[in-house]
Design an enzyme around this catalytic site. Structure first.
Site, PDB file in Angstrom:
ATOM      1  N   GLU A 128      65.426  54.282  81.374  1.00  0.00           N
ATOM      2  CA  GLU A 128      64.424  54.014  82.429  1.00  0.00           C
ATOM      3  C   GLU A 128      63.006  53.872  81.873  1.00  0.00           C
ATOM      4  O   GLU A 128      62.198  53.075  82.372  1.00  0.00           O
ATOM      5  CB  GLU A 128      64.468  55.143  83.472  1.00  0.00           C
ATOM      6  CG  GLU A 128      63.511  54.979  84.620  1.00  0.00           C
ATOM      7  CD  GLU A 128      63.757  53.721  85.439  1.00  0.00           C
ATOM      8  OE1 GLU A 128      64.780  53.660  86.137  1.00  0.00           O
ATOM      9  OE2 GLU A 128      62.939  52.776  85.374  1.00  0.00           O
ATOM     10  N   VAL A 131      61.110  50.227  80.523  1.00  0.00           N
ATOM     11  CA  VAL A 131      60.416  49.198  81.303  1.00  0.00           C
ATOM     12  C   VAL A 131      59.534  49.868  82.347  1.00  0.00           C
ATOM     13  O   VAL A 131      60.002  50.678  83.157  1.00  0.00           O
ATOM     14  CB  VAL A 131      61.404  48.237  82.013  1.00  0.00           C
ATOM     15  CG1 VAL A 131      60.642  47.152  82.774  1.00  0.00           C
ATOM     16  CG2 VAL A 131      62.364  47.602  81.020  1.00  0.00           C
ATOM     17  N   ILE A 135      57.602  54.205  86.320  1.00  0.00           N
ATOM     18  CA  ILE A 135      58.083  53.610  87.578  1.00  0.00           C
ATOM     19  C   ILE A 135      59.611  53.559  87.602  1.00  0.00           C
ATOM     20  O   ILE A 135      60.220  52.983  86.701  1.00  0.00           O
ATOM     21  CB  ILE A 135      57.543  52.170  87.764  1.00  0.00           C
ATOM     22  CG1 ILE A 135      56.032  52.128  87.624  1.00  0.00           C
ATOM     23  CG2 ILE A 135      57.989  51.598  89.102  1.00  0.00           C
ATOM     24  CD1 ILE A 135      55.453  50.724  87.634  1.00  0.00           C
ATOM     25  N   LYS A 204      60.807  43.546  77.926  1.00  0.00           N
ATOM     26  CA  LYS A 204      61.033  44.141  79.248  1.00  0.00           C
ATOM     27  C   LYS A 204      61.595  43.100  80.216  1.00  0.00           C
ATOM     28  O   LYS A 204      62.471  43.408  81.037  1.00  0.00           O
ATOM     29  CB  LYS A 204      59.728  44.724  79.786  1.00  0.00           C
ATOM     30  CG  LYS A 204      59.276  45.951  79.013  1.00  0.00           C
ATOM     31  CD  LYS A 204      57.817  46.274  79.267  1.00  0.00           C
ATOM     32  CE  LYS A 204      57.389  47.565  78.605  1.00  0.00           C
ATOM     33  NZ  LYS A 204      55.928  47.760  78.621  1.00  0.00           N
ATOM     34  N   GLY A 308      51.631  55.287  78.667  1.00  0.00           N
ATOM     35  CA  GLY A 308      50.987  56.595  78.457  1.00  0.00           C
ATOM     36  C   GLY A 308      52.050  57.664  78.226  1.00  0.00           C
ATOM     37  O   GLY A 308      53.185  57.542  78.725  1.00  0.00           O
TER      38      GLY A 308
HETATM   39  N1  LIG Z   1      53.387  54.859  74.633  1.00  0.00           N
HETATM   40  C1  LIG Z   1      53.837  54.346  75.767  1.00  0.00           C
HETATM   41  O1  LIG Z   1      53.083  54.209  76.750  1.00  0.00           O
HETATM   42  C2  LIG Z   1      55.257  53.920  75.902  1.00  0.00           C
HETATM   43  C3  LIG Z   1      56.093  53.872  74.832  1.00  0.00           C
HETATM   44  N2  LIG Z   1      57.399  53.466  75.002  1.00  0.00           N
HETATM   45  C4  LIG Z   1      58.308  53.420  73.870  1.00  0.00           C
HETATM   46  O2  LIG Z   1      58.518  54.738  73.410  1.00  0.00           O
HETATM   47  C5  LIG Z   1      58.773  54.728  72.015  1.00  0.00           C
HETATM   48  C6  LIG Z   1      57.768  55.644  71.328  1.00  0.00           C
HETATM   49  O3  LIG Z   1      56.471  55.207  71.613  1.00  0.00           O
HETATM   50  P1  LIG Z   1      55.178  56.084  71.238  1.00  0.00           P
HETATM   51  O4  LIG Z   1      55.485  57.518  71.393  1.00  0.00           O
HETATM   52  O5  LIG Z   1      54.056  55.483  71.997  1.00  0.00           O
HETATM   53  O6  LIG Z   1      55.024  55.712  69.694  1.00  0.00           O
HETATM   54  P2  LIG Z   1      54.332  56.578  68.553  1.00  0.00           P
HETATM   55  O7  LIG Z   1      54.089  55.640  67.430  1.00  0.00           O
HETATM   56  O8  LIG Z   1      53.201  57.369  69.102  1.00  0.00           O
HETATM   57  O9  LIG Z   1      55.507  57.604  68.180  1.00  0.00           O
HETATM   58  C7  LIG Z   1      56.624  57.290  67.411  1.00  0.00           C
HETATM   59  C8  LIG Z   1      56.814  58.409  66.417  1.00  0.00           C
HETATM   60  O10 LIG Z   1      58.046  58.225  65.720  1.00  0.00           O
HETATM   61  C9  LIG Z   1      57.832  58.592  64.370  1.00  0.00           C
HETATM   62  N3  LIG Z   1      58.861  57.986  63.526  1.00  0.00           N
HETATM   63  C10 LIG Z   1      58.929  56.721  63.101  1.00  0.00           C
HETATM   64  N4  LIG Z   1      60.035  56.541  62.346  1.00  0.00           N
HETATM   65  C11 LIG Z   1      60.670  57.749  62.292  1.00  0.00           C
HETATM   66  C12 LIG Z   1      61.845  58.205  61.680  1.00  0.00           C
HETATM   67  N5  LIG Z   1      62.609  57.425  60.935  1.00  0.00           N
HETATM   68  N6  LIG Z   1      62.210  59.503  61.877  1.00  0.00           N
HETATM   69  C13 LIG Z   1      61.447  60.314  62.617  1.00  0.00           C
HETATM   70  N7  LIG Z   1      60.307  59.937  63.230  1.00  0.00           N
HETATM   71  C14 LIG Z   1      59.925  58.656  63.072  1.00  0.00           C
HETATM   72  C15 LIG Z   1      56.423  58.123  64.051  1.00  0.00           C
HETATM   73  O11 LIG Z   1      55.886  58.805  62.933  1.00  0.00           O
HETATM   74  C16 LIG Z   1      55.697  58.440  65.357  1.00  0.00           C
HETATM   75  O12 LIG Z   1      55.120  59.727  65.331  1.00  0.00           O
HETATM   76  C17 LIG Z   1      58.679  53.258  71.598  1.00  0.00           C
HETATM   77  O13 LIG Z   1      59.964  52.694  71.633  1.00  0.00           O
HETATM   78  C18 LIG Z   1      57.815  52.650  72.672  1.00  0.00           C
HETATM   79  O14 LIG Z   1      58.041  51.279  72.835  1.00  0.00           O
HETATM   80  C19 LIG Z   1      57.899  53.127  76.233  1.00  0.00           C
HETATM   81  C20 LIG Z   1      57.115  53.157  77.337  1.00  0.00           C
HETATM   82  C21 LIG Z   1      55.722  53.526  77.257  1.00  0.00           C
HETATM   83  N1  LIG Z   2      52.794  49.348  74.992  1.00  0.00           N
HETATM   84  C1  LIG Z   2      53.425  49.427  76.274  1.00  0.00           C
HETATM   85  C2  LIG Z   2      53.862  50.826  76.545  1.00  0.00           C
HETATM   86  C3  LIG Z   2      54.801  50.902  77.657  1.00  0.00           C
HETATM   87  O1  LIG Z   2      55.860  50.306  77.680  1.00  0.00           O
HETATM   88  C4  LIG Z   2      52.468  48.966  77.353  1.00  0.00           C
HETATM   89  O2  LIG Z   2      51.286  48.820  77.055  1.00  0.00           O
HETATM   90  O3  LIG Z   2      52.917  48.722  78.466  1.00  0.00           O
HETATM   91 NA    NA Z   3      60.580  52.770  84.264  1.00  0.00          NA
END
Ligand SMILES: NC(=O)C1=CN([C@@H]2O[C@H](COP(=O)(O)OP(=O)(O)OC[C@H]3O[C@@H](n4cnc5c(N)ncnc54)[C@H](O)[C@@H]3O)[C@@H](O)[C@H]2O)C=CC1
Ligand SMILES: N[C@@H](CC=O)C(=O)O
Ligand code: NA
Length: 433
Positions: A128, A131, A135, A204, A308
């Site tokens: 969930e 995307v 939401i 997405k 976020g």
């Molecule tokens: N930040 C957002 O608003 C949103 C993020 N997402 C998704 O969530 C996921 C995470 O996003 P964020 O937390 O924003 O990214 P981020 O870059 O802040 O966190 C990812 C973490 O994973 C760690 N990492 C990378 N490779 C690794 C490995 N092999 N083993 C262990 N740790 C590892 C990195 O060091 C980093 O701390 C992504 O797939 C992103 O697309 C989805 C919706 C919203």
């Molecule tokens: N980078 C994405 C994070 C959420 O999916 C965005 O800005 O919407």
């Molecule tokens: Na969602």
């Protein structure tokens, strides 16, 4: 009952918030699931980094060992990217663990492999958060609307680009300055190119189209244009039209003469002008909003925080409770079905409308010449406005719907037209029909 043991992969923006919610809401979550959820390990890349509220004793750099541990029941993947996320998810499933992921890039590139593995090993794959952040959108499509016939899904699904466009529109902010703010607020992907070039929204859109139309769609099938080419002239042109520029994801059935499935689907992401009176125009900052139009349900609108740490963690926790309940009940949730096998049609065949702003020589015959170029490509003009005189004359043309290929050929023709000094702005128009 014995606790369900959870492993977390990644402890960045989203992962840190997942840990916080698991700790702060432990008692409520246990009551809702029927058994406690125990965080038993967190795979990170940099164990020395300070992470507030995270027990250092849980940290490991060996993600593979963590996901295959016998005492782990459920794995949450919030690392992002294709590898090693895919291998880790597959290894977890192979050893009987259900998985929750926020990874739209991976799902849109190779979701079929993951869904097949979930079926093969009789585990859940919930996503969930992938995307529109917080939401609830995928579960409504996957479950609530699965008895209906969806015609169209349209919306703003990238918070970073919406934040940038909103800052440009309302604050007159520059692109780079607004992007840096979005990064600092935790909205952007690790590589923000994914946001600003439309890859994130395209991933997405692929996920949404696949669920809405029960047909296989990957990121490579999606027509994608980002916002890096959006200029201040485009934003100003939109303002003059009492419109606003938004990065839209559009997934729709393309009708056929007979039959209700459509002759295919169109899945596309691009910046477009929408009137300020349209509900999507008032979606500010990093908020997302998505319309779903279904045959019997009619038009539904989903709105909320699309990016976020905390909002995304909310969606992850929702999935975690759902998956944990399934584990407790000894069952799994709904599986993905892509029986419809509808083709994804090329962008050129999709009908769209264009706004075109031209700097022209203010000479007799220029309007007729420009109109002739539109007619040559079978494009009908909806409105024309001429402003200025002499060297500074400007023509603004808004078209009726036409195949996108005909519209882009018209723009190419205009660029070569001697009396057109410059095609100052070209933007698709959505949302006021
Ligand atoms: N930040 C957002 O608003 C949103 C993020 N997402 C998704 O969530 C996921 C995470 O996003 P964020 O937390 O924003 O990214 P981020 O870059 O802040 O966190 C990812 C973490 O994973 C760690 N990492 C990378 N490779 C690794 C490995 N092999 N083993 C262990 N740790 C590892 C990195 O060091 C980093 O701390 C992504 O797939 C992103 O697309 C989805 C919706 C919203
Ligand atoms: N980078 C994405 C994070 C959420 O999916 C965005 O800005 O919407
Ligand atoms: Na969602």
């Amino acid at each position: 009952m014995k606790p369900l043991r959870v492993a977390l992969l990644g402890c960045g923006v989203v992962g840190t918030e997942v840990v916080r919610l698991l700790n702060e809401q432990a008692a409520d979550l246990a009551a809702r699931v029927g058994t406690p959820l125990e965080l038993v390990g967190i795979a990170v890349r940099r164990p020395d980094r300070v992470r507030e509220g995270v027990d250092r004793a849980l940290l490991t750099t060996d993600a593979e060992a963590l996901v295959t541990r016998d005492d782990v029941d459920i794995v949450i993947e919030v690392i992002g990217g294709i590898e090693p996320a895919r291998s880790l998810i597959l290894a977890a499933m192979k050893t009987g663990k259900s998985v929750i992921t926020a990874n739209k890039a991976l799902l849109a590139e190779d979701g079929a492999t993951l869904f097949a593995a979930a079926r093969e090993y009789s585990v859940d794959l919930y996503y969930e958060a992938s995307v529109a952040g917080a939401i609830p959108l995928l579960r409504p499509l996957r479950e609530s609307l699965v008895g209906d016939h969806v015609h169209r899904v349209l919306g703003i699904v990238n918070g970073t680009t919406n934040y940038i466009l909103d800052q440009m529109d309302t604050q007159g902010a520059g692109f780079n300055e607004a992007l840096e703010e979005a990064q600092a607020l935790g909205y952007a992907e690790a590589d923000p190119t994914a946001d600003v070039e439309g890859f994130d929204a395209a991933a997405k859109a692929a996920i949404l189209a696949q669920l809405a139309f029960h047909t296989p769609v990957t990121a490579a099938d999606v027509h994608r244009e980002g916002i890096t080419e959006v200029t201040s002239a485009d934003v100003a042109g939109a303002k003059e039209m009492d419109s606003v520029v938004k990065l839209l994801a559009i997934c729709e059935r393309v009708p056929e003469e007979n039959g209700r499935n459509g002759r295919g689907v169109s899945v596309r992401v691009y910046p477009a002008m929408i009137p300020r009176s349209h509900p999507l125009a008032s979606v500010r900052e990093a908020y997302n909003a998505v319309f779903v139009e279904a045959e019997s349900a009619g038009s539904l609108m989903f709105y909320g925080a699309g990016a976020g740490g905390a909002p995304t963690a909310s969606a992850v926790l929702g999935d975690l409770v759902a998956v944990a309940r399934n584990v407790v009940a000894g069952t799994t949730g709904p599986v993905e079905v892509t029986y419809a096998e509808l083709p994804v049609l090329p962008m050129g065949e999709t009908t769209t409308r264009y706004y075109i702003q031209l700097d022209v020589a203010d000479q007799p015959g220029v309007l007729a010449g420009v109109a002739e170029e539109f007619a040559r490509h079978g494009v009908s003009i909806k409105a024309v406005r001429q402003e200025g005189m002499g060297e500074d004359a400007q023509l603004v043309v808004v078209t009726h719907r036409a195949p996108d290929a005909a519209l882009s050929a018209t723009v190419e023709g205009l660029r070569a037209f001697p009396m057109v000094r410059q095609v100052a702005s070209v933007m698709r128009v959505e949302g006021d029909e």
